[in-house]
Motif scaffolding. Structure first.
Motif, PDB file in Angstrom:
ATOM      1  N   PRO A   1      18.388  27.994 -77.215  1.00  0.00           N
ATOM      2  CA  PRO A   1      19.262  27.180 -77.876  1.00  0.00           C
ATOM      3  C   PRO A   1      20.602  27.637 -77.750  1.00  0.00           C
ATOM      4  CG  PRO A   1      17.399  27.823 -79.319  1.00  0.00           C
ATOM      5  CD  PRO A   1      17.178  28.717 -78.271  1.00  0.00           C
ATOM      6  N   LYS A   2      21.104  28.939 -77.367  1.00  0.00           N
ATOM      7  CA  LYS A   2      22.637  29.086 -77.246  1.00  0.00           C
ATOM      8  C   LYS A   2      23.067  28.272 -76.225  1.00  0.00           C
ATOM      9  CE  LYS A   2      22.119  33.903 -78.958  1.00  0.00           C
ATOM     10  NZ  LYS A   2      22.267  35.307 -78.557  1.00  0.00           N
TER      11      LYS A   2
ATOM     12  N   GLN B   1      26.460  16.132 -86.342  1.00  0.00           N
ATOM     13  CA  GLN B   1      26.535  16.875 -87.455  1.00  0.00           C
ATOM     14  C   GLN B   1      25.244  17.531 -87.771  1.00  0.00           C
ATOM     15  OE1 GLN B   1      28.185  14.218 -87.308  1.00  0.00           O
ATOM     16  NE2 GLN B   1      30.151  14.519 -87.393  1.00  0.00           N
ATOM     17  N   GLU B   2      24.291  16.621 -87.878  1.00  0.00           N
ATOM     18  CA  GLU B   2      22.919  17.106 -88.140  1.00  0.00           C
ATOM     19  C   GLU B   2      22.203  17.987 -87.085  1.00  0.00           C
ATOM     20  OE1 GLU B   2      20.168  14.098 -90.711  1.00  0.00           O
ATOM     21  OE2 GLU B   2      21.761  13.077 -88.923  1.00  0.00           O
ATOM     22  N   VAL B   3      22.683  17.704 -85.845  1.00  0.00           N
ATOM     23  CA  VAL B   3      22.263  18.586 -84.660  1.00  0.00           C
ATOM     24  C   VAL B   3      22.923  20.029 -85.067  1.00  0.00           C
ATOM     25  CG1 VAL B   3      22.126  19.017 -82.343  1.00  0.00           C
ATOM     26  CG2 VAL B   3      21.694  16.621 -83.361  1.00  0.00           C
TER      27      VAL B   3
ATOM     28  N   LEU C   1      21.460  22.243 -87.612  1.00  0.00           N
ATOM     29  CA  LEU C   1      20.267  22.573 -87.282  1.00  0.00           C
ATOM     30  C   LEU C   1      20.240  23.899 -86.464  1.00  0.00           C
ATOM     31  CD1 LEU C   1      16.969  22.554 -87.110  1.00  0.00           C
ATOM     32  CD2 LEU C   1      17.267  20.999 -85.181  1.00  0.00           C
ATOM     33  N   ILE C   2      21.237  23.876 -85.647  1.00  0.00           N
ATOM     34  CA  ILE C   2      21.478  24.890 -84.576  1.00  0.00           C
ATOM     35  C   ILE C   2      21.999  26.232 -85.362  1.00  0.00           C
ATOM     36  CG2 ILE C   2      22.950  25.798 -82.707  1.00  0.00           C
ATOM     37  CD1 ILE C   2      22.677  23.102 -81.273  1.00  0.00           C
ATOM     38  N   LYS C   3      22.893  25.608 -86.446  1.00  0.00           N
ATOM     39  CA  LYS C   3      23.442  27.207 -87.472  1.00  0.00           C
ATOM     40  C   LYS C   3      22.229  27.600 -88.147  1.00  0.00           C
ATOM     41  CE  LYS C   3      26.530  28.132 -91.139  1.00  0.00           C
ATOM     42  NZ  LYS C   3      27.560  27.152 -92.032  1.00  0.00           N
TER      43      LYS C   3
ATOM     44  N   GLU D   1      21.126  31.560 -87.956  1.00  0.00           N
ATOM     45  CA  GLU D   1      20.950  32.697 -88.925  1.00  0.00           C
ATOM     46  C   GLU D   1      19.402  33.289 -88.909  1.00  0.00           C
ATOM     47  OE1 GLU D   1      21.487  30.060 -92.368  1.00  0.00           O
ATOM     48  OE2 GLU D   1      23.709  30.149 -91.986  1.00  0.00           O
ATOM     49  N   MET D   2      18.297  32.289 -88.703  1.00  0.00           N
ATOM     50  CA  MET D   2      17.146  32.963 -88.581  1.00  0.00           C
ATOM     51  C   MET D   2      16.944  33.888 -87.335  1.00  0.00           C
ATOM     52  SD  MET D   2      14.588  29.696 -89.405  1.00  0.00           S
ATOM     53  CE  MET D   2      14.460  29.107 -91.216  1.00  0.00           C
ATOM     54  N   ASN D   3      17.447  33.692 -86.293  1.00  0.00           N
ATOM     55  CA  ASN D   3      17.510  34.550 -85.196  1.00  0.00           C
ATOM     56  C   ASN D   3      18.177  35.941 -85.476  1.00  0.00           C
ATOM     57  OD1 ASN D   3      16.806  34.839 -82.414  1.00  0.00           O
ATOM     58  ND2 ASN D   3      18.648  34.593 -81.989  1.00  0.00           N
TER      59      ASN D   3
END
Length: 458
Positions: free
Chosen positions: A389-390, A409-411, A414-416, A420-422
């Motif tokens: 995803p990076k 904005q929604e995309v 989701l990437i944010k 955080e999970m990563n």
């Protein structure tokens, strides 16, 4: 179910917690509030009267009033009495060890969800290692046998229909059919009525004499309310059922029937239906239900749900995430696990205080459709973007947004969340490395299994 009752009881306890010491007047006010909350939940008034009297007697002891934490003791008294009201201990299905097939007979009023409950029970028993057979003994309601046959086909359980005319003959024939098919359990779905009538009762008694069931379970609609007392009393007198399946407990009714049935009949609630899917029938745990009503959640239930959907592949996936990092495919798998565990709303009901916190937070809600929107965004990514995803830059984000029908904005959001999970997965990877060698890996694997295969709440 129980949301209004739960809110009223928690409000009452909050007022008690604001007092350093409790007086007899404080207890009287609290008991009056509890009485009103139970009556508004449509609990039978005799049950309410006896329940409040028991709670009041125990709350007025010197051990409660003279303690340093009297409010907590009052909560404990109410919790204990509520658990006793619901049945104190789990009541498991009792099957004969020296008889094959075992026979389970379902009775109840029409519209209580009896046919659906029969299929759900068959599904549950099948996944416990049994080989059930469904017997379509409702010969009065049009298409009842067709409905059972459709449900049976959906879950892979055979259905015996016989001649479709004589319910007693169909029930008797199902026993031989089970022997021929090597089925070890027969679930007999009997006819119901809009109201209790003599014809239905006589037929139920005749079926009981013909098949000699090991267990008779009455299916009760949780939304029935106080009228449930008359219904279950009549059935208890005529067919002497062994326990109750409470259907539609996921509805928005007040739930008084569920709190009344055990006290009125002395018959335990054995199963509750928390949805429409075949796997929504659950073994009833009185202590857990009492805690959920009082806003204490059901953490054990969350763990059990996670363990139910965990398997060896998920443990392998967890180990891969520790080695290689967290991908968008892993996030997609999370959402699928949440759906298997009953969805966001069911999980929130099991977390202590979550329902109340969401109700009080402005604009907060559990929107199940959010999972669908996120899934659409992830599926609009290329295989390389999901794995790394990076690399998703501004141009890629606009393409993904257009492909999924969502906004940029929604995309970005989701990437944010993925980022955080990563980071969290990176911390867990460090923990595993600190553990050292096989011992560290074994500890991490056990940790993943306890988390339900490494899936974190989304």
């Amino acid at each position: 179910m129980f949301n209004s009752l739960s809110d009223r009881l928690q409000d009452t306890f909050e007022r008690l917690r604001g007092k350093g010491r409790l007086t007899e007047d404080d207890i009287n006010v609290a008991m009056r509030e509890i009485r009103m909350a139970l009556l508004e939940a449509d609990v039978n008034y005799r049950v309410v009267k006896e329940f409040v009297a028991r709670c009041k007697e125990k709350c007025l002891t010197a051990d409660v009033l003279g303690s340093l934490t009297p409010a907590q003791n009052v909560v404990k008294v109410v919790l204990d009495e509520l658990t006793a009201l619901l049945g104190s201990t789990d009541s498991k299905l009792t099957l004969a060890q020296n008889r094959t097939p075992n026979v389970i007979m379902l009775v109840g009023l029409q519209g209580s969800g009896k046919t659906t409950a029969a299929a759900k029970l068959a599904y549950l028993l099948k996944h416990q290692g049994h080989s059930p057979l469904l017997a379509a003994c409702d010969t009065h309601r049009p298409a009842a046998a067709d409905q059972l046959a459709t449900l049976g086909a959906e879950i892979g359980v055979p259905v015996f229909r016989g001649d479709g005319k004589d319910a007693v003959a169909v029930a008797s024939g199902s026993i031989q059919e089970a022997v021929d098919r090597l089925c070890d359990i027969v679930i007999v779905d009997t006819a119901g009525r809009l109201q209790i009538d003599e014809e239905m009762m006589e037929e139920a008694v005749a079926i009981k004499r013909a098949v000699r069931p090991d267990q008779i379970l009455m299916v009760v609609d949780a939304m029935t309310g106080q009228d449930i007392v008359n219904v279950v009393t009549e059935f208890a007198d005529r067919v002497d059922f062994d326990g109750v399946i409470m259907s539609k407990l996921d509805g928005d009714a007040r739930g008084g029937g569920a709190l009344s049935v055990r006290e009125v009949t002395g018959k335990p609630i054995k199963f509750v239906s928390m949805g429409e899917k075949p796997d929504s029938l659950e073994i009833f745990h009185p202590d857990r239900m009492a805690k959920r009503i009082l806003g204490m959640g059901d953490v054990v239930g969350i763990i059990e749900q996670a363990q139910k959907v965990a398997d060896e592949q998920q443990v392998a996936d967890a180990e891969r995430m520790l080695r290689e990092g967290f991908t968008m495919d892993d996030m997609l798998a999370q959402m699928q696990q949440i759906r298997k565990m009953g969805g966001l709303r069911k999980l929130a009901g099991m977390i202590p205080g979550m329902d109340r916190a969401l109700a009080q937070a402005p604009g907060a809600s559990l929107d199940e459709s959010q999972l669908t929107r996120i899934e659409a965004i992830i599926r609009s990514m290329t295989r390389e973007e999901r794995a790394r995803p990076k690399i998703i830059n501004g141009q890629r984000r606009r393409r993904i947004a257009a492909g999924s029908g969502r906004s940029v904005q929604e995309v970005n959001q989701l990437i944010k969340q993925w980022s955080e999970m990563n980071k969290m997965m990176g911390k867990m990877r460090g923990l595993a490395q600190q553990g050292g060698g096989k011992k560290g890996r074994r500890a991490m694997q056990q940790m993943m299994r306890n988390m339900g295969g490494g899936r974190m709440p989304f």
